[in-house]
Design a protein around this motif. Structure first.
Motif: not given
Length: 161
Positions: A145-152
């Motif tokens: 999940d973290w790449p989607g959160e980071m690159l939102k």
């Protein structure tokens, strides 16, 4: 490793676009990839038929001291797990190279007009090619999940357009 060093020379330079690297808001950024003027025009023949490029470029503002061969939280955010150097897509990599997939807007001689290139003015381009969807990822994609959160907000337009 005992491999011989690879010599890579820039084939082009980014002209225009963003001046300073930032973590987010790269959407709408337009620039020119100016190929080496020593190349014949034939090197881009047919390129205008493609919508996107694969561009390999160097983090030219980074220094060898920036390389970090260890695990750390992305963007130093403790909410995200510590991950290794090759899980990040930043300048802390051993060869300080990046890959981007900008939209090709037009070809004007050896100037390639692009949008959504996340490299700054003056960046050396070491290689490029058209993007072939047949050579893109096969099968279903998987990521935490973290790449989607980071690159939102990575591709948000900084002007709010």
């Amino acid at each position: 490793m005992n491999a011989e060093p690879i010599k890579v020379e820039p084939i082009a330079t980014v002209i225009g676009g963003r001046v300073d690297p930032t973590d987010d808001h790269w959407g709408g950024t337009r620039a020119i990839i100016r190929l080496d003027p020593a190349y014949p025009l034939e090197v881009v023949q047919g390129l205008e038929e493609f919508s996107h490029l694969i561009v390999v470029w160097q983090f030219h503002r980074a220094s060898p001291q920036d390389i970090a061969l260890h695990a750390r939280s992305p963007r130093n955010n403790p909410r995200w797990p510590a991950t290794g150097t090759f899980v990040h897509r930043n300048h802390r990599r051993p060869n300080q190279l990046a890959t981007s997939f900008p939209r090709l807007l037009s070809v004007d001689g050896l100037d390639l007009h692009v949008a959504d290139l996340d490299a700054v003015d003056g960046t050396p381009i070491v290689d490029l090619a058209p993007y072939f969807q047949e050579l893109g990822p096969r099968g279903s994609l998987r990521q935490p999940d973290w790449p989607g959160e980071m690159l939102k907000h990575y591709w948000d337009d900084p002007t709010g357009r």
